[in-house]
Design a protein around this motif. Sequence first.
Motif, PDB file in Angstrom:
ATOM      1  N   LEU A  51       0.836  -1.197   0.000  1.00 61.16           N
ATOM      2  CA  LEU A  51       0.000   0.000   0.000  1.00 61.16           C
ATOM      3  C   LEU A  51       0.874   1.252   0.000  1.00 61.16           C
ATOM      4  CD1 LEU A  51      -3.033   0.666   0.162  1.00 61.16           C
ATOM      5  CD2 LEU A  51      -2.783   0.795   2.625  1.00 61.16           C
ATOM      6  N   PRO A  52       0.666   2.139  -0.983  1.00 63.40           N
ATOM      7  CA  PRO A  52       1.434   3.391  -0.980  1.00 63.40           C
ATOM      8  C   PRO A  52       1.166   4.179   0.302  1.00 63.40           C
ATOM      9  CG  PRO A  52       0.222   3.117  -3.037  1.00 63.40           C
ATOM     10  CD  PRO A  52      -0.268   2.063  -2.085  1.00 63.40           C
ATOM     11  N   GLY A  53       2.190   4.822   0.823  1.00 70.16           N
ATOM     12  CA  GLY A  53       2.070   5.546   2.083  1.00 70.16           C
ATOM     13  C   GLY A  53       1.255   6.820   1.992  1.00 70.16           C
ATOM     14  N   ARG A  54       0.906   7.344   3.165  1.00 67.37           N
ATOM     15  CA  ARG A  54       0.162   8.592   3.304  1.00 67.37           C
ATOM     16  C   ARG A  54       1.040   9.538   4.119  1.00 67.37           C
ATOM     17  NH1 ARG A  54      -5.229   8.998   2.986  1.00 67.37           N
ATOM     18  NH2 ARG A  54      -5.528   6.805   3.469  1.00 67.37           N
ATOM     19  N   VAL A  55       1.586  10.566   3.448  1.00 64.06           N
ATOM     20  CA  VAL A  55       2.490  11.504   4.105  1.00 64.06           C
ATOM     21  C   VAL A  55       2.088  12.917   3.708  1.00 64.06           C
ATOM     22  CG1 VAL A  55       4.889  12.244   4.399  1.00 64.06           C
ATOM     23  CG2 VAL A  55       4.385   9.824   4.029  1.00 64.06           C
ATOM     24  N   THR A  56       2.070  13.814   4.694  1.00 64.74           N
ATOM     25  CA  THR A  56       1.758  15.222   4.454  1.00 64.74           C
ATOM     26  C   THR A  56       3.005  16.058   4.725  1.00 64.74           C
ATOM     27  OG1 THR A  56      -0.552  14.899   5.101  1.00 64.74           O
ATOM     28  CG2 THR A  56       0.288  17.161   5.150  1.00 64.74           C
ATOM     29  N   TYR A  57       3.259  16.998   3.824  1.00 70.22           N
ATOM     30  CA  TYR A  57       4.394  17.916   3.936  1.00 70.22           C
ATOM     31  C   TYR A  57       3.853  19.336   4.021  1.00 70.22           C
ATOM     32  CZ  TYR A  57       6.995  13.932   2.117  1.00 70.22           C
ATOM     33  OH  TYR A  57       7.541  12.694   1.940  1.00 70.22           O
ATOM     34  N   ILE A  58       4.422  20.128   4.926  1.00 71.24           N
ATOM     35  CA  ILE A  58       4.131  21.557   5.003  1.00 71.24           C
ATOM     36  C   ILE A  58       5.406  22.280   4.593  1.00 71.24           C
ATOM     37  CG2 ILE A  58       3.364  23.493   6.432  1.00 71.24           C
ATOM     38  CD1 ILE A  58       1.271  21.327   6.387  1.00 71.24           C
ATOM     39  N   ILE A  59       5.283  23.150   3.598  1.00 69.57           N
ATOM     40  CA  ILE A  59       6.428  23.869   3.060  1.00 69.57           C
ATOM     41  C   ILE A  59       6.198  25.360   3.248  1.00 69.57           C
ATOM     42  CG2 ILE A  59       7.745  24.367   0.960  1.00 69.57           C
ATOM     43  CD1 ILE A  59       5.849  21.163   1.139  1.00 69.57           C
ATOM     44  N   ASP A  60       7.196  26.069   3.772  1.00 73.72           N
ATOM     45  CA  ASP A  60       7.027  27.505   4.001  1.00 73.72           C
ATOM     46  C   ASP A  60       7.220  28.297   2.701  1.00 73.72           C
ATOM     47  OD1 ASP A  60       9.806  27.877   3.621  1.00 73.72           O
ATOM     48  OD2 ASP A  60      10.222  28.023   5.759  1.00 73.72           O
ATOM     49  N   LYS A  61       7.067  29.619   2.796  1.00 75.67           N
ATOM     50  CA  LYS A  61       7.116  30.480   1.609  1.00 75.67           C
ATOM     51  C   LYS A  61       8.481  30.483   0.925  1.00 75.67           C
ATOM     52  CE  LYS A  61       3.493  33.566   3.228  1.00 75.67           C
ATOM     53  NZ  LYS A  61       3.149  34.915   3.651  1.00 75.67           N
TER      54      LYS A  61
END
Length: 151
Positions: A113-123
């Motif tokens: 199963l492909p993973g579930r990852v969230t990234y937050i990137i600043d300006k």
Amino acid sequence: MKGIQEGNLLPQFEAKDQNGELFKLSSVLGKVLVIYFYPKDDTPGCTKQACFFRDQYEEFTDLGVEVIGISSDSVASHKKFADTYKLPFTLLADEGKKLRKLFGVPTNLLGLLPGRVTYIIDKQGMVQMVFDSMKAENHFPKVIEQVKRFL
């Protein structure tokens, strides 16, 4: 494979969106970005996650935040998914799994199963948060809390 970590600059990339248009990361630099990888269109957890971003979308855009969802589904699958659930944000088709490899998103469940990852990137394009959890609901409070820190 280590992949993209907190403190890394986000590498430039491009992919087709749900409308078949070429999306380039450079087109959204200068904004806070929420980039989330999810396993598959139109599955219970992925639909819940997409609808969370849909329901919060106005709040994100009011804050100048761009939301981008990525999975290995096709452009046509993304189009149907976006139309069915009225998703107002960009979905990128990672059909060759190049973006998943570039980011270093793991697979789960014995590699099936492909993973579930969230990234937050600043300006400035710096990765400020990497959150890895297969449980879609775990991502919601983390995203809102982190995004508000960079505004």
